[in-house]
Design an enzyme around this catalytic site. Structure first.
Site, PDB file in Angstrom:
ATOM      1  N   ASP A 173      -1.840  -0.038  -4.626  1.00 47.23           N
ATOM      2  CA  ASP A 173      -3.083   0.644  -4.954  1.00 47.23           C
ATOM      3  C   ASP A 173      -2.827   2.066  -5.455  1.00 47.23           C
ATOM      4  OD1 ASP A 173      -2.083   1.222  -2.433  1.00 47.23           O
ATOM      5  OD2 ASP A 173      -4.003   0.999  -1.393  1.00 47.23           O
ATOM      6  N   ASP A 177       0.836  -1.203   0.000  1.00 45.62           N
ATOM      7  CA  ASP A 177       0.000   0.000   0.000  1.00 45.62           C
ATOM      8  C   ASP A 177       0.875   1.259   0.000  1.00 45.62           C
ATOM      9  OD1 ASP A 177      -1.938   2.073   0.735  1.00 45.62           O
ATOM     10  OD2 ASP A 177      -3.237   0.425   1.337  1.00 45.62           O
ATOM     11  N   HIS A 201      -1.902  11.002  -1.086  1.00 46.43           N
ATOM     12  CA  HIS A 201      -1.532  10.116  -2.195  1.00 46.43           C
ATOM     13  C   HIS A 201      -1.231  10.929  -3.449  1.00 46.43           C
ATOM     14  CE1 HIS A 201      -4.316   6.888  -0.205  1.00 46.43           C
ATOM     15  NE2 HIS A 201      -3.281   7.204   0.542  1.00 46.43           N
ATOM     16  N   SER A 241      -7.270   4.225  -0.802  1.00 42.41           N
ATOM     17  CA  SER A 241      -7.060   2.773  -0.739  1.00 42.41           C
ATOM     18  C   SER A 241      -8.357   1.989  -0.893  1.00 42.41           C
ATOM     19  CB  SER A 241      -6.394   2.380   0.585  1.00 42.41           C
ATOM     20  OG  SER A 241      -5.079   2.864   0.602  1.00 42.41           O
TER      21      SER A 241
END
Ligand code: NAG
Ligand code: NAG
Ligand code: NAG
Ligand code: NAG
Ligand code: ZN
Length: 498
Positions: free
Chosen positions: A330, A37, A432, A85
């Site tokens: 992801d 992740d 992210h 995620s």
């Protein structure tokens, strides 16, 4: 020319027929799907260069992941170019893009059957292994369906089968769960519980036949061929970062994986030769969380443990060749990069003496009662002992000390930035990014994965490798409610991590 084509067609036909028969008669096939992740290609370069420099390996040395790289995964979700995620894992589990926050549901809000649920229905033994709470977004998206990732009361419930009729045994689709997050399985009235109701899922799981464990001793004494189902949650919330982990208290990701693979193989072994094998999702979850904190040494140690886990899986495959490993991420986290102007350099060795995560350091700093005590502790303990910085400046001490006034998150990033600045590691965000991530595959069937794949195509590939039908799994979920009662009221005092 025509003659040539005919032979080609006959060959193709023969191959197709052959492929079909062997898929039916070649014995159990296993799928090990791993998610690192929040791990981008710069994260891989960081850990690779660190390992080269600190072990003296040659500059052309590559990691256990480098040698099985097959392509890149594209990560966008339905509603944004930067996924979270929940949507990221749903793209893999349902082979469909959801909106950010959606757990095992389509973009239109309806529950979608997952590759794990479809595998279970077809007779595969199934498992989920993670270092996060088992009800956290990534594992949740394989075995639960919720309108919002923060509905963890509902998610935990679905994971032990309550409200889900997706398997004949009445206990849900997952046969093995290893990770953290016991608090969502305990009632509000329990001191260790974090549910907002008085449901006791730990007890429910036991009455449904699960062996339940929650500590290292029980993990060690669990036989390598113990019967399933097993629910093993080793921390109230997330498990420790690898850099902080006390091995007497919690197993590592690689240890959990070794035991999980053994249990899954044993549970799928005593069956006819043409029986399906197992499907497991294994997540290096906290690589991402260290990225959110811009904490490079903590990010590094969770990556090194993920590599170790990849080696455990590769060894398993050498003994069990009808197994496919697919590993990807992801999304990328942090906008991590290696090098800050004006130099053409970055310094891995700065990470070597770091002893603790920014999370643990900031929890400790949070207990200091005055600014003077805080400064003294940062200069006298945190810098030299925890970060290995013996020439810390007054400016470095005061950035950390001031950050803690603006809260825990700011403190963690400030600590991470002290180390990053010295190592010349850059970060663009505490969230992210939309960058592509590496795609890795090894073992039976891995030749078919090549190039640039959309995250939903990765999910589609998993389903076709197992020979399962996601649409019929979706049909069985038609009447499932994906809403948690009184959720809006509760969410105010929950949640931390997007
Ligand atoms: C998002 O979902 C909607 C509704 O299902 C669909 O029409 C649209 O094409 C999707 N967009 C992307 C980028 O997946
Ligand atoms: C890999 O899978 C194919 C079917 O797709 C099968 O024919 C072959 O025997 C398998 N190889 C091994 C080593 O299990
Ligand atoms: C959904 O509910 C309807 C109406 O109660 C029922 O007829 C149908 O069989 C249910 N479908 C499933 C898949 O459970
Ligand atoms: C599951 O089955 C039970 C009993 O057969 C039924 O009451 C319940 O509505 C079903 N739930 C779903 C989501 O289909
Ligand atoms: Zn994240």
């Amino acid at each position: 020319m025509a003659h040539k084509w005919n032979i080609f067609a006959i060959l193709l036909c023969a191959l197709a027929v052959n492929g079909q028969t062997s898929a039916k008669t070649s014995g159990p096939r296993n799928l090990i799907f791993m998610i690192s992740d929040g791990f981008g290609v710069a994260s891989e370069a960081l850990a690779r260069s660190y390992t080269q420099q600190t072990t003296g390996y040659p500059s052309n040395w590559g990691s256990a992941l480098d040698s099985i790289l097959v392509g890149l995964t594209r990560t966008r979700s339905n509603d944004t170019l930067v996924t979270d995620s929940a949507a990221g894992a749903t793209a893999f589990s349902c082979a469909q893009k959801s909106f950010n926050g959606g757990i095992g549901i389509s973009a239109d809000g309806r529950p979608c059957g997952t590759v794990l649920e479809a595998a279970k229905r077809k007779g595969y033994v199934t498992g989920l292994v993670t270092t996060a709470r088992i009800s956290h977004a990534t594992p949740a998206a394989f075995a639960a369906h919720a309108a919002d990732r923060n509905m963890e009361d509902l998610i935990a419930q679905q994971m032990v089968g309550i409200g889900l009729n997706s398997s004949a045994n009445g206990r849900g689709s997952v046969d093995l769960m290893f990770g953290g997050g016991q608090c969502y399985f305990l009632p509000k009235s329990n001191k260790a519980g974090c549910r907002s109701d008085d449901v006791d899922l730990w007890q429910t799981a036991q009455s449904q036949g699960f062996t339940t464990l929650n500590n290292r001793q029980q993990f060690d004494s669990l036989a390598f061929d113990a019967p399933l189902p097993v629910l093993a949650l080793f921390a109230p919330s997330h498990m420790a970062y690898e850099i902080d982990r006390n091995p007497a208290e919690q197993p590592s990701l690689s240890e959990m994986t070794a035991k999980a693979l053994s249990l899954l193989r044993s549970a799928s072994a005593n069956v006819p030769a043409d029986h399906p094998g197992f499907m497991v999702m294994i997540e290096g979850a906290r690589i991402d969380m260290a990225g959110h904190d811009n904490d490079p040494a903590t990010h590094l140690h969770d990556i090194l443990e993920y590599w170790k886990t990849i080696n455990v899986v590769r060894n398993f495959i050498s003994l069990n060749p009808s197994t496919l490993l697919v590993s990807t991420s992801d999304h990328e986290t942090g906008g991590l990069t290696l090098g800050i102007e004006p130099e053409y350099a970055w310094y891995p060795s700065v990470l070597k003496p770091v002893q603790r995560s920014a999370e643990v350091i900031c929890k400790e700093l949070h207990r200091m009662t005055s600014r003077a005590q805080l400064d003294r502790h940062i200069a006298g303990v945190v810098m030299p002992q925890y970060l290995g910085i013996t020439d810390g400046s007054a400016a470095e001490v005061s950035t950390v000390s001031e950050a803690i006034q603006s809260g825990f998150k700011a403190c963690k990033r400030a600590v991470g930035h002290v180390v990053s600045a010295r190592a010349r590691i850059g970060w663009t965000t505490s969230g992210h990014t939309g960058a592509d991530v590496g795609l890795y595959a090894y073992g039976n069937g891995s030749e078919a994965m090549r190039g640039s794949m959309d995250n939903t195509q990765v999910g589609g590939f998993l389903a076709s490798y197992l020979g399962v039908d996601l649409d019929s799994a979706t049909k069985e979920l038609t009447n499932l409610s994906t809403f948690q009662k009184d959720f809006e009221k509760k969410r105010r005092h929950k949640h931390e991590h997007p």
